[in-house]
Design an enzyme around this catalytic site. Structure first.
Site, PDB file in Angstrom:
ATOM      1  N   ILE A 111     -42.956 -13.468  -6.067  1.00 15.92           N
ATOM      2  CA  ILE A 111     -44.082 -14.338  -6.419  1.00 15.92           C
ATOM      3  C   ILE A 111     -45.277 -13.899  -5.593  1.00 15.92           C
ATOM      4  O   ILE A 111     -45.126 -13.232  -4.562  1.00 15.92           O
ATOM      5  CB  ILE A 111     -43.774 -15.833  -6.164  1.00 15.92           C
ATOM      6  CG1 ILE A 111     -43.388 -16.057  -4.692  1.00 15.92           C
ATOM      7  CG2 ILE A 111     -42.675 -16.322  -7.098  1.00 15.92           C
ATOM      8  CD1 ILE A 111     -43.245 -17.528  -4.308  1.00 15.92           C
ATOM      9  N   LYS A 122     -43.485  -9.516   2.147  1.00 16.45           N
ATOM     10  CA  LYS A 122     -43.178  -8.189   1.623  1.00 16.45           C
ATOM     11  C   LYS A 122     -42.956  -7.176   2.753  1.00 16.45           C
ATOM     12  O   LYS A 122     -42.159  -6.237   2.627  1.00 16.45           O
ATOM     13  CB  LYS A 122     -44.298  -7.709   0.694  1.00 16.45           C
ATOM     14  CG  LYS A 122     -44.266  -8.348  -0.688  1.00 16.45           C
ATOM     15  CD  LYS A 122     -43.067  -7.834  -1.464  1.00 16.45           C
ATOM     16  CE  LYS A 122     -43.081  -8.226  -2.905  1.00 16.45           C
ATOM     17  NZ  LYS A 122     -41.962  -7.638  -3.657  1.00 16.45           N
ATOM     18  N   ALA A 129     -49.396 -14.732   2.899  1.00 15.92           N
ATOM     19  CA  ALA A 129     -47.999 -15.138   2.703  1.00 15.92           C
ATOM     20  C   ALA A 129     -47.236 -14.064   1.938  1.00 15.92           C
ATOM     21  O   ALA A 129     -46.068 -13.776   2.234  1.00 15.92           O
ATOM     22  CB  ALA A 129     -47.936 -16.470   1.956  1.00 15.92           C
ATOM     23  N   TYR A 130     -47.881 -13.486   0.966  1.00 19.79           N
ATOM     24  CA  TYR A 130     -47.268 -12.421   0.173  1.00 19.79           C
ATOM     25  C   TYR A 130     -47.077 -11.160   1.018  1.00 19.79           C
ATOM     26  O   TYR A 130     -45.990 -10.573   1.080  1.00 19.79           O
ATOM     27  CB  TYR A 130     -48.162 -12.140  -1.037  1.00 19.79           C
ATOM     28  CG  TYR A 130     -47.702 -11.004  -1.930  1.00 19.79           C
ATOM     29  CD1 TYR A 130     -46.616 -11.160  -2.778  1.00 19.79           C
ATOM     30  CD2 TYR A 130     -48.374  -9.781  -1.923  1.00 19.79           C
ATOM     31  CE1 TYR A 130     -46.201 -10.116  -3.610  1.00 19.79           C
ATOM     32  CE2 TYR A 130     -47.979  -8.741  -2.743  1.00 19.79           C
ATOM     33  CZ  TYR A 130     -46.891  -8.913  -3.592  1.00 19.79           C
ATOM     34  OH  TYR A 130     -46.482  -7.887  -4.401  1.00 19.79           O
ATOM     35  N   SER A 131     -48.142 -10.755   1.712  1.00 19.18           N
ATOM     36  CA  SER A 131     -48.105  -9.501   2.470  1.00 19.18           C
ATOM     37  C   SER A 131     -47.077  -9.552   3.595  1.00 19.18           C
ATOM     38  O   SER A 131     -46.343  -8.585   3.830  1.00 19.18           O
ATOM     39  CB  SER A 131     -49.486  -9.193   3.048  1.00 19.18           C
ATOM     40  OG  SER A 131     -50.440  -9.043   2.019  1.00 19.18           O
TER      41      SER A 131
END
Length: 687
Positions: free
Chosen positions: A516, A583, A578-580
């Site tokens: 996501i 990941k 939050a994504y970085s």
């Protein structure tokens, strides 16, 4: 067995329409033929290329199935050129095939059946031949000839077993020509032949004889327990059996795959279990195949693995591995006993078993592709039915082992094997793709399927997964499955991986793609958004890769783990924290798996895409990312392209091609690697 002949439909058909119609009726009933078995023919007059009236035999060609055959599936042979062969004493297979090939009316004709002369030598227009289960129950019996006459009548002809070819064709022709009033002919260990100058009569005779055999068998079975249950075999419900099968299948698959990758098909049906649990399963299963055609798919005998309690899965795994080892030794000894029958340059087939029977659990079929693994199971269902019928009316007996070998290594069959298309790059491999309903995941699944892999598509979005299945199922009906799986839920992951293993026997490739992309600055981000990103984009990869690696370790054949990461691992973006960060944890997980499992030949690599526009991009995400870079939302895709060094847009198919490379043996010495698929992002160069 009831006749399905429709006089109303038949009266509208010409000769070729009738032979197609009769063939399709016979082929539609698997109690009569399985796969490409059986053959049919019609004798008629046609014009040759010069317009001359010529008597011909239209006979089913090799490679066609009665259930689906059309006119093009019947080879056209000049009848007056093959009939003189009846006067010969003998003829080798090579001579016969070469001669018949010179008698074809059409230069582009498919190759005629090896039983072409059998059809030609019967002096009637219509000839039908099947391997009906009920007939084989009589023809594979201790007192077969006596039993056949008692059940089918004194006017039935019986020909002893001979391998398909010239001699058996001449025997059949002589028998029919000398007994014009016979109702049909049984080839021992082979099948039934009927004939007539009326297609309908040939068909009706065929069905009537099979029905007579079925009726006698039903009556005998009502008075006798043919497969008495062995004492001590546990009674397990289907759910428990499938759970055990999924747990032990990777160990079995690994043992079977020492030479070539093998797939498994599990049959836990009540019919399979009745035979597997029988007191006489070992005696009957080792007797041999019921017809020479079957040995090509089932081997001379199945492997039977008996343990006290299949619920003791560690003991069962060890027994399966040892069973495969002993089976291969037995098969190679069998080959050595009869190798003088084959040319010096012919080696043994893969010695691994094609059928594995475990009392209390069920039966597995094994093969180098999914069709090869399903076929032994389908054929053995009929073998079990034949054995059950044979034991009910007498004592099951098959052809001598020497004849079994002769059928398995018959040069005509070896030639057919040589014509099989070259396997695709991922043939025999099993892949699981997470987040496969749309976008990159779906593109990767398409690429893996295209190159021959069996693929299990998983996603949390059931509606989207259903749409993906609709797209792929027609092209890949047997090589793709879908499973709803939530990568943040450990139990859902374990259940999804177990289902994948049950489908195909194990897993060789994982493409961990589910993710996501939450947006927003760190200072304004709710804790639940941060935690959800880590649950999907980090923990999800951990749960899935852990479950798959456990399967790979049981198989002992290595594997490939591919993480779909992101450019943000190396070059994080504003409002994408939050994504970085999640990941980045995924990337570190990939490196650790590469370090921990290199010794197991399990590769772990990642792909860093960037700027890939997919159907997963919401308008909100596009607007946010465009704002972060100070460009209008409607120009964002152009911005992504123009900022790359190559000035190219990146597509989901570009990412899929990178995944295909990492999934294949072309990357066999690559692990812990990052492949960038971003058009050239200088700030995200790995080194």
């Amino acid at each position: 067995m009831k006749s399905l002949w429709s006089a109303k439909q038949a009266q509208t058909l010409d000769d070729m329409g009738l032979i197609v119609y009769a063939s399709n009726l016979l082929g539609a009933d698997t109690a009569l033929v399985q796969g490409g078995g059986g053959n049919t023919s019609v004798k008629r007059t046609e014009k040759d290329h010069m317009g001359r009236e010529t008597r011909v035999l239209r006979v089913k060609a090799s490679g066609f199935q009665l259930a689906t055959i059309k006119e093009r599936g019947f080879a056209c042979v000049r009848l007056d050129e093959v009939l003189p062969l009846f006067e010969r004493e003998d003829m080798s297979d090579d001579e016969m095939v070469d001669y018949i090939s010179r008698c074809l009316m059409e230069p582009d004709s498919p190759r005629p059946s090896i039983e072409t002369l059998l059809h030609a030598f019967i002096p009637y227009r219509w000839v039908l031949h099947t391997h009906a289960d009920a007939i084989l129950s009589l023809a594979n019996n201790e007192h077969a000839e006596q039993l056949i006459r008692e059940v089918l009548g004194e006017d039935i002809l019986i020909v002893p077993y001979n391998r398909p070819g010239f001699l058996v064709s001449k025997q059949v022709g002589s028998a029919v020509q000398g007994n014009p009033n016979a109702s049909g002919l049984v080839l021992l260990h082979h099948g039934l032949v009927t004939w007539s100058d009326s297609c309908e009569e040939a068909y009706e005779r065929h069905i009537a004889l099979v029905d007579r055999a079925e009726s006698a068998i039903r009556k005998a079975q009502a008075a006798k327990v043919v497969f008495p249950r062995k004492a001590g075999v546990p009674s397990l419900d289907r759910e428990t059996r499938e759970r055990i099968a999924a747990e032990v299948a990777p160990a079995l698959r690994g043992a079977l795959s020492s030479r070539v990758p093998m797939l498994l098909t599990f049959d836990g049906s009540e019919e399979a279990l009745e035979f597997a649990n029988a007191e006489n399963v070992l005696e009957l299963s080792q007797t041999g195949p019921v017809t020479p055609e079957h040995v090509l798919s089932t081997k001379p005998w199945p492997l039977v693995v008996q343990v006290d309690d299949p619920q003791d899965t560690e003991t069962l795994k060890s027994a399966l591995r040892e069973g495969v080892r002993r089976y291969e030794e037995k098969y190679l000894s069998y080959f050595e006993r009869y190798r003088s029958q084959v040319a010096p340059d012919v080696g043994p087939h893969n010695p691994a078993p094609r059928l594995i029977i475990v009392p209390g659990l069920g039966i597995w079929g094994a093969g180098a592709d999914i069709q090869d693994s399903r076929l032994p199971v389908e054929i053995y269902r009929h073998t079990v039915a034949v054995m059950k019928g044979a034991e009910a009316v007498g004592k099951f007996r098959t052809m001598p082992e020497r004849e079994v070998f002769s059928a398995e290594y018959w040069p005509m069959e070896l030639y057919k094997l040589s014509l099989r298309p070259k396997p695709k790059e991922l043939n025999g491999k099993v892949a699981v793709v997470t987040g496969a309903a749309k976008g990159i995941g779906l593109a990767v699944a398409r690429a893996l399927l295209r190159e021959g892999a069996c693929v299990v598509l998983t996603d949390v979005n059931e509606a989207a997964l259903s749409e993906a299945e609709k797209e792929l199922i027609e092209t890949y009906p047997n090589r793709m499955k879908t499973v709803r799986m939530d990568v943040t839920d450990g139990r859902s992951v374990e259940a999804g991986i177990a289902a994948s293993v049950l489908y195909y026997g194990g897993i060789d490739i994982l493409v961990s793609n589910a993710g996501i992309a939450p947006i927003g600055s760190i200072v304004d981000m709710p804790l639940e958004t941060w935690e959800k990103s880590f649950a999907v984009n980090s923990t999800g990869h951990f749960l899935v890769s852990r479950a798959v690696i456990r399967v790979m370790l049981e198989q002992g054949q290595g594997g490939s783990i591919i993480f779909i990461a992101t450019k943000n691992v190396l070059a994080p973006g504003k409002d994408f924290g939050a994504y970085s960060c999640a990941k980045a944890a995924e990337a570190q997980l990939c490196r650790i798996l590469a370090i921990e499992h290199g010794k197991d030949k399990i590769r772990a690599n990642m792909i860093n895409p960037d700027g890939v526009f997919t159907d997963l991009w919401s308008p909100e995400v596009v607007a946010n990312r465009a704002k972060a870079y100070g460009v209008p939302a409607d120009k964002y895709e152009d911005f992504l392209r123009d900022r790359t060094l190559l000035k190219e847009s990146v597509t989901v198919d570009d990412v899929a091609e990178a995944a295909l490379f990492l999934a294949s043996d072309r990357s066999r010495v690559t692990t812990g690697c990052i492949i960038t698929v971003d058009g050239g992002a200088r700030e995200a160069f790995p080194r």
